[in-house]
Design a protein around this motif. Structure first.
Motif, PDB file in Angstrom:
ATOM      1  N   ARG A 210       0.740  -1.196   0.076  1.00 27.68           N
ATOM      2  CA  ARG A 210      -0.258  -0.017   0.142  1.00 27.68           C
ATOM      3  C   ARG A 210       0.761   1.433  -0.083  1.00 27.68           C
ATOM      4  NH1 ARG A 210      -5.289  -1.575   3.437  1.00 27.68           N
ATOM      5  NH2 ARG A 210      -5.612  -3.552   2.378  1.00 27.68           N
ATOM      6  N   GLU A 212       0.979   3.960   1.356  1.00 24.44           N
ATOM      7  CA  GLU A 212       0.370   4.913   2.327  1.00 24.44           C
ATOM      8  C   GLU A 212       1.147   6.311   2.293  1.00 24.44           C
ATOM      9  OE1 GLU A 212      -2.094   4.176   4.430  1.00 24.44           O
ATOM     10  OE2 GLU A 212      -1.978   1.925   4.477  1.00 24.44           O
ATOM     11  N   HIS A 214       1.585   8.608   4.503  1.00 27.92           N
ATOM     12  CA  HIS A 214       2.232   9.269   5.807  1.00 27.92           C
ATOM     13  C   HIS A 214       2.798   8.247   6.244  1.00 27.92           C
ATOM     14  CE1 HIS A 214      -0.360  12.626   5.139  1.00 27.92           C
ATOM     15  NE2 HIS A 214      -1.356  11.812   4.916  1.00 27.92           N
ATOM     16  N   THR A 216       3.670   6.645   9.810  1.00 28.04           N
ATOM     17  CA  THR A 216       3.034   6.285  11.169  1.00 28.04           C
ATOM     18  C   THR A 216       3.489   5.277  11.940  1.00 28.04           C
ATOM     19  OG1 THR A 216       1.182   4.998  10.915  1.00 28.04           O
ATOM     20  CG2 THR A 216       0.903   7.051   9.986  1.00 28.04           C
ATOM     21  N   ARG A 218       2.025   3.105  12.828  1.00 28.90           N
ATOM     22  CA  ARG A 218       1.254   1.558  12.603  1.00 28.90           C
ATOM     23  C   ARG A 218       0.831   1.311  11.155  1.00 28.90           C
ATOM     24  NH1 ARG A 218      -3.965   3.361  12.889  1.00 28.90           N
ATOM     25  NH2 ARG A 218      -4.399   5.311  13.064  1.00 28.90           N
ATOM     26  N   HIS A 219       1.518   1.942  10.343  1.00 28.89           N
ATOM     27  CA  HIS A 219       1.365   1.701   8.914  1.00 28.89           C
ATOM     28  C   HIS A 219       2.578   1.333   8.337  1.00 28.89           C
ATOM     29  CE1 HIS A 219      -2.355   4.143   9.600  1.00 28.89           C
ATOM     30  NE2 HIS A 219      -2.859   3.156   8.538  1.00 28.89           N
ATOM     31  N   ASP A 303     -15.942   8.391   9.806  1.00 27.29           N
ATOM     32  CA  ASP A 303     -14.891   7.526   9.979  1.00 27.29           C
ATOM     33  C   ASP A 303     -14.488   7.688  11.480  1.00 27.29           C
ATOM     34  OD1 ASP A 303     -13.469   5.434   9.473  1.00 27.29           O
ATOM     35  OD2 ASP A 303     -12.483   5.963   7.914  1.00 27.29           O
ATOM     36  N   LEU A 304     -13.934   6.805  12.120  1.00 33.83           N
ATOM     37  CA  LEU A 304     -13.370   7.095  13.396  1.00 33.83           C
ATOM     38  C   LEU A 304     -12.022   7.613  13.462  1.00 33.83           C
ATOM     39  CD1 LEU A 304     -14.855   4.027  15.302  1.00 33.83           C
ATOM     40  CD2 LEU A 304     -15.855   6.211  14.900  1.00 33.83           C
ATOM     41  N   PRO A 305     -11.676   8.796  13.681  1.00 35.41           N
ATOM     42  CA  PRO A 305     -10.356   9.305  13.802  1.00 35.41           C
ATOM     43  C   PRO A 305      -9.697   8.637  14.966  1.00 35.41           C
ATOM     44  CG  PRO A 305     -11.852  10.963  14.851  1.00 35.41           C
ATOM     45  CD  PRO A 305     -12.813   9.725  14.472  1.00 35.41           C
ATOM     46  N   THR A 306      -8.118   8.641  14.678  1.00 36.32           N
ATOM     47  CA  THR A 306      -7.438   7.697  15.646  1.00 36.32           C
ATOM     48  C   THR A 306      -7.784   8.165  17.195  1.00 36.32           C
ATOM     49  OG1 THR A 306      -5.616   7.873  14.019  1.00 36.32           O
ATOM     50  CG2 THR A 306      -4.810   7.491  16.270  1.00 36.32           C
ATOM     51  N   GLU A 309     -10.840   6.079  18.103  1.00 39.47           N
ATOM     52  CA  GLU A 309     -10.436   4.731  18.512  1.00 39.47           C
ATOM     53  C   GLU A 309      -9.764   4.485  19.768  1.00 39.47           C
ATOM     54  OE1 GLU A 309      -9.508   3.403  14.076  1.00 39.47           O
ATOM     55  OE2 GLU A 309      -7.863   3.195  15.293  1.00 39.47           O
ATOM     56  N   GLU A 355      -7.067  -0.502  15.187  1.00 38.35           N
ATOM     57  CA  GLU A 355      -7.756  -1.629  14.441  1.00 38.35           C
ATOM     58  C   GLU A 355      -6.611  -2.582  14.194  1.00 38.35           C
ATOM     59  OE1 GLU A 355      -9.482   0.179  10.799  1.00 38.35           O
ATOM     60  OE2 GLU A 355      -8.620  -1.902   9.756  1.00 38.35           O
ATOM     61  N   SER A 358     -10.139  -5.885   9.414  1.00 37.59           N
ATOM     62  CA  SER A 358     -11.760  -5.517   8.749  1.00 37.59           C
ATOM     63  C   SER A 358     -12.065  -6.752   8.283  1.00 37.59           C
ATOM     64  CB  SER A 358     -11.409  -4.695   7.725  1.00 37.59           C
ATOM     65  OG  SER A 358     -10.930  -3.260   8.092  1.00 37.59           O
ATOM     66  N   ARG A 406       0.368  -5.617  12.835  1.00 43.10           N
ATOM     67  CA  ARG A 406      -0.420  -5.184  14.208  1.00 43.10           C
ATOM     68  C   ARG A 406      -0.802  -6.197  15.073  1.00 43.10           C
ATOM     69  NH1 ARG A 406      -4.508  -0.695  11.644  1.00 43.10           N
ATOM     70  NH2 ARG A 406      -2.675   0.466  10.393  1.00 43.10           N
TER      71      ARG A 406
HETATM   72  P1  ATP Z   1      -7.993   0.546   6.824  1.00 42.33           P
HETATM   73  O1  ATP Z   1      -7.175  -0.382   7.944  1.00 42.33           O
HETATM   74  O2  ATP Z   1      -9.360   0.570   7.194  1.00 42.33           O
HETATM   75  O3  ATP Z   1      -7.499   0.391   5.379  1.00 42.33           O
HETATM   76  P2  ATP Z   1      -6.196   2.453   7.636  1.00 42.33           P
HETATM   77  O4  ATP Z   1      -5.177   1.032   8.319  1.00 42.33           O
HETATM   78  O5  ATP Z   1      -5.408   3.253   6.567  1.00 42.33           O
HETATM   79  O6  ATP Z   1      -7.193   2.109   7.263  1.00 42.33           O
HETATM   80  P3  ATP Z   1      -7.104   2.531  10.201  1.00 42.33           P
HETATM   81  O7  ATP Z   1      -6.115   1.830  10.993  1.00 42.33           O
HETATM   82  O8  ATP Z   1      -8.403   2.262  10.179  1.00 42.33           O
HETATM   83  O9  ATP Z   1      -6.420   3.101   9.027  1.00 42.33           O
HETATM   84  O10 ATP Z   1      -6.953   3.885  10.915  1.00 42.33           O
HETATM   85  C1  ATP Z   1      -7.984   4.650  11.517  1.00 42.33           C
HETATM   86  C2  ATP Z   1      -7.733   6.049  11.451  1.00 42.33           C
HETATM   87  O11 ATP Z   1      -6.079   6.452  11.621  1.00 42.33           O
HETATM   88  C3  ATP Z   1      -8.079   6.800  10.306  1.00 42.33           C
HETATM   89  O12 ATP Z   1      -9.399   7.140  10.256  1.00 42.33           O
HETATM   90  C4  ATP Z   1      -7.265   7.975  10.301  1.00 42.33           C
HETATM   91  O13 ATP Z   1      -7.777   9.011  11.095  1.00 42.33           O
HETATM   92  C5  ATP Z   1      -5.879   7.498  10.866  1.00 42.33           C
HETATM   93  N1  ATP Z   1      -4.982   7.033   9.683  1.00 42.33           N
HETATM   94  C6  ATP Z   1      -5.169   5.922   8.811  1.00 42.33           C
HETATM   95  N2  ATP Z   1      -4.026   6.028   8.107  1.00 42.33           N
HETATM   96  C7  ATP Z   1      -3.464   7.070   8.224  1.00 42.33           C
HETATM   97  C8  ATP Z   1      -2.171   7.699   7.820  1.00 42.33           C
HETATM   98  N3  ATP Z   1      -1.689   6.974   6.699  1.00 42.33           N
HETATM   99  N4  ATP Z   1      -1.512   8.678   8.355  1.00 42.33           N
HETATM  100  C9  ATP Z   1      -2.324   9.273   9.599  1.00 42.33           C
HETATM  101  N5  ATP Z   1      -3.205   8.970   9.979  1.00 42.33           N
HETATM  102  C10 ATP Z   1      -3.827   7.761   9.503  1.00 42.33           C
END
Ligand code: ATP
Ligand code: AMO
Length: 432
Positions: A210, A212, A214, A216, A218-219, A303-306, A309, A355, A358, A406
Motif C-alpha cells: 500500500r 500509504e 504518511h 506513522t 502503525r502503517h 469515520d473514526l479518527p485515531t 479509537e 484496528e 476489517s 499489528r
Molecule cells: P484501513 O485499515 O481501514 O484500510 P487504515 O489502516 O489506513 O485504514 P485505520 O487503521 O483504520 O487506517 O486507522 C484509523 C484512523 O487512523 C483513520 O481514520 C485516520 O484517522 C488514521 N489514519 C489512517 N491512515 C493514516 C495515515 N496514513 N496517516 C495518518 N493517520 C492515518
C-alpha cells in the motif's frame, strides 16, 4: 570441526560448540571467552600458564562478534553463568568480525531504531529482538493450525494485479510487459472467487502493498495479512472465527514462547478469554461522544479518527468488534442490509490501541454487486474477471483480514510497527 553441541546442551569430554564471540573477559592469569549461539551462552576458560600459548593468543585476541568453533571438555563450574564451562583444546576462527561494529549486539550501548533496521543481522543477535520474531513465527504456526481445525484450505494468490480493491489512492503502479499493473493491496477479490469454487473455505498469509502517504508508527508500505474467507457463513460467524484466530495465536504464544515472553519482560501474559463485545457503529460513536475525549462530537457517517479509537479502546479496555458500519465508508464488496441500505454488514476488530482486522458479509448477488460498484464511482467493467463469476453460482459468504504486524505489535506492546518486521518498507526505507 562441525558443531556437535549447542550452548544449552553441552556435555562430554570433547564437544565442539560454534557461535559468536559475545564477550572476552580477561582477569589476568585467567580469561573467559563467552560464546553465544541461538540457544544461549557458554563460558570458555583460558588458563594462561597452563595452556598452549597459540591457543590462548587466538582465543583472546579474536574480535567480538567473530564466529568461532571451540572444541574441548565440558566441566561443571558453579561460578559459570550456566553452571558449565568449556576448557578448550582448539579454537577455529571461522569468520573474523571487524572491530568497529555499527551496532552492539550485547545491548550495552542502545541503538536508535533506524540504526537497528540498517543492521538487522546484528540487531537480531540480541535475544530480546530475536524473541519478537520467534513469537511472530509461533503466531503464524498456531494460526495455520487453527485454520486447519476449522476446515480451511491455504491458498496463494497473485501479487501482481490489474486492479485495486481498497480505494484507488494507495496503489503502487508497475509496468507489466508494457501494460499498467499494480502491486496487490489485498487478496480480497481472489479469496472471494475461491469461496465460489469447490474449496469453499480458504485462508492466505501473504504480503500486501500500500502506497500509504504518511509515516506513522502503525502503517507499513509492505505488510503481511492473514486473510480468511468462507462460504455459507454470515458476518457474525466470520467474527467467531476471527476471535478464535486471535485466541489461538495468544494461546500458542503462551504455551510455546515462555522464554521469549520472559526476555521481553512479560510475567503476566494473558490470553484474552472472554467473548469480545460486539458494538454497533452507532453504539460506538455514542460511547466515544460520552467520553468527552474529542473536541468535536462525532456524527453518524464519520469515520473514526485515531483519537476516537483510543478513547473507545480505553473505555472498553480489551478487544472488541465494531459492526454495522455506514455503507459509504466500507468497500463495494461489503453487503448492505436489505431493509436499511445505508447500513453495511462490515465489521472491524479493534485492539484498544488500534484496528486489527476489517471484514464483513460480502455481496454475493450479481445485480447488487454491480450496482455497488456504480454507487462508489467504480467501473464494473474493469472488474469483469471478478463479477463474471458471480453469475455462475456464488454462495453467500463472509471473511476478514488481520495485519500480522499489528497483531504482533499489540500482543507485545511494541511502540512501532517496524519492530514487528525484519526488513520494513516505509517511505524512507527501501533497503535492506
Ligand atoms: P484501513 O485499515 O481501514 O484500510 P487504515 O489502516 O489506513 O485504514 P485505520 O487503521 O483504520 O487506517 O486507522 C484509523 C484512523 O487512523 C483513520 O481514520 C485516520 O484517522 C488514521 N489514519 C489512517 N491512515 C493514516 C495515515 N496514513 N496517516 C495518518 N493517520 C492515518
Ligand atoms: P483493511 O484494509 O482494513 O481490510 O486491512 C486489513 C488489516 O490489515 C492491516 N493493515 C495494515 N497494516 C500495516 N500497514 C498497513 N499499511 C496496513 N493496511 C492494512 C490492518 C487492517 O485492519 N480486504 C479487506 C479485508 C477483508 O474485508 O477481508 C482489507 O484489506 O490490521
Amino acid at each position: 570441526k562441525n558443531r556437535t553441541h549447542t550452548a544449552d546442551a553441552v556435555a562430554g569430554e570433547t564437544a565442539t560448540v560454534a557461535g559468536w564471540v559475545h564477550e572476552i573477559r580477561d582477569l589476568g592469569g585467567i580469561a573467559f571467552l563467552i560464546l553465544r549461539d541461538r540457544t544461549g551462552k557458554l563460558q570458555v576458560k583460558f588458563e594462561k600458564d597452563e595452556m598452549d600459548d597459540d591457543l590462548v593468543e587466538t582465543g583472546l585476541s579474536v574480535h567480538r562478534e567473530s564466529v568461532v568453533a571451540v572444541t574441548g571438555a565440558v566441566e561443571e563450574e558453579p561460578r559459570a553463568p550456566t553452571g558449565l564451562e568449556m576448557v578448550p583444546d582448539s579454537i577455529d576462527v571461522l569468520a573474523e568480525a571487524d572491530p568497529e561494529l555499527p551496532l552492539d549486539p550485547s545491548g550495552k550501548v542502545d541503538a536508535e531504531l533506524p540504526t537497528r533496521l540498517d543492521n538487522r543481522t546484528l540487531d537480531l543477535r540480541k535475544p530480546e529482538v530475536q524473541a519478537i520474531f520467534e513469537i511472530r513465527s509461533e503466531i503464524l504456526r498456531s494460526v495455520r493450525e487453527y485454520f486447519r481445525s476449522v476446515g480451511s484450505t491455504e491458498i496463494n494468490t497473485p501479487k501482481i494485479v490489474a486492479t485495486g480493491t481498497e480505494g484507488g489512492t494507495e496503489l503502487f503502479p508497475i509496468t507489466y510487459f508494457g501494460k499498467e499493473a499494480f502491486m496487490n493491496q489485498s487478496p480480497q477479490l481472489f479469496k472471494q472467487l475461491m469461496v465460489g469454487s469447490g474449496l469453499e473455505r480458504v485462508f492466505e498469509i501473504g504480503p500486501i502493498f500500500r502506497a500509504e502517504e504518511h509515516n506513522t508508527p502503525r502503517h507499513l508500505n509492505e505488510a503481511t495479512m492473514i486473510d480468511f474467507e468462507s462460504a455459507f457463513v454470515d458476518h457474525h460467524e466470520a467474527m467467531d472465527v476471527c476471535e478464535g484466530t486471535l485466541k489461538a495465536a495468544y494461546e500458542g504464544v503462551a504455551e510455546h514462547c515462555s522464554e521469549e515472553l520472559e526476555l521481553l519482560g512479560y510475567d503476566d501474559f494473558a490470553v484474552p478469554d472472554a467473548d469480545f463485545p460486539r458494538l454497533t457503529y452507532e453504539e460506538a460513536i455514542e460511547r466515544i461522544n460520552a467520553t468527552g475525549a474529542l473536541d468535536e462530537q462525532l456524527v453518524w457517517g464519520d469515520d473514526l479518527p485515531t483519537e476516537a479509537e483510543k478513547a473507545l479502546g480505553d473505555d472498553v479496555g480489551g478487544h472488541y468488534f465494531i459492526t454495522d458500519w455506514p455503507s459509504e465508508i466500507k468497500p463495494f464488496y461489503i453487503q448492505d442490509y436489505d431493509d436499511d441500505p445505508q447500513l453495511s454488514k462490515g465489521f472491524d476488530l479493534m485492539h484498544p490501541r488500534m484496528e486489527l482486522v476489517s471484514g464483513g458479509q460480502r455481496e454475493h448477488r450479481y445485480d447488487e454487486l454491480v450496482a455497488g460498484f456504480e454507487q462508489q464511482g467504480l467501473d464494473p467493467e474493469q472488474f469483469d474477471y471478478y463479477t463474471k463469476m458471480f453469475k455462475y453460482g456464488m454462495p453467500p459468504h463472509a471473511g476478514w483480514a488481520y495485519g500480522v504486524e499489528r497483531l504482533v505489535m499489540t500482543m507485545l506492546d511494541l511502540g512501532n510497527i517496524r519492530e514487528a518486521v525484519i526488513f520494513p518498507r516505509d517511505r524512507q526505507r527501501l533497503s535492506p
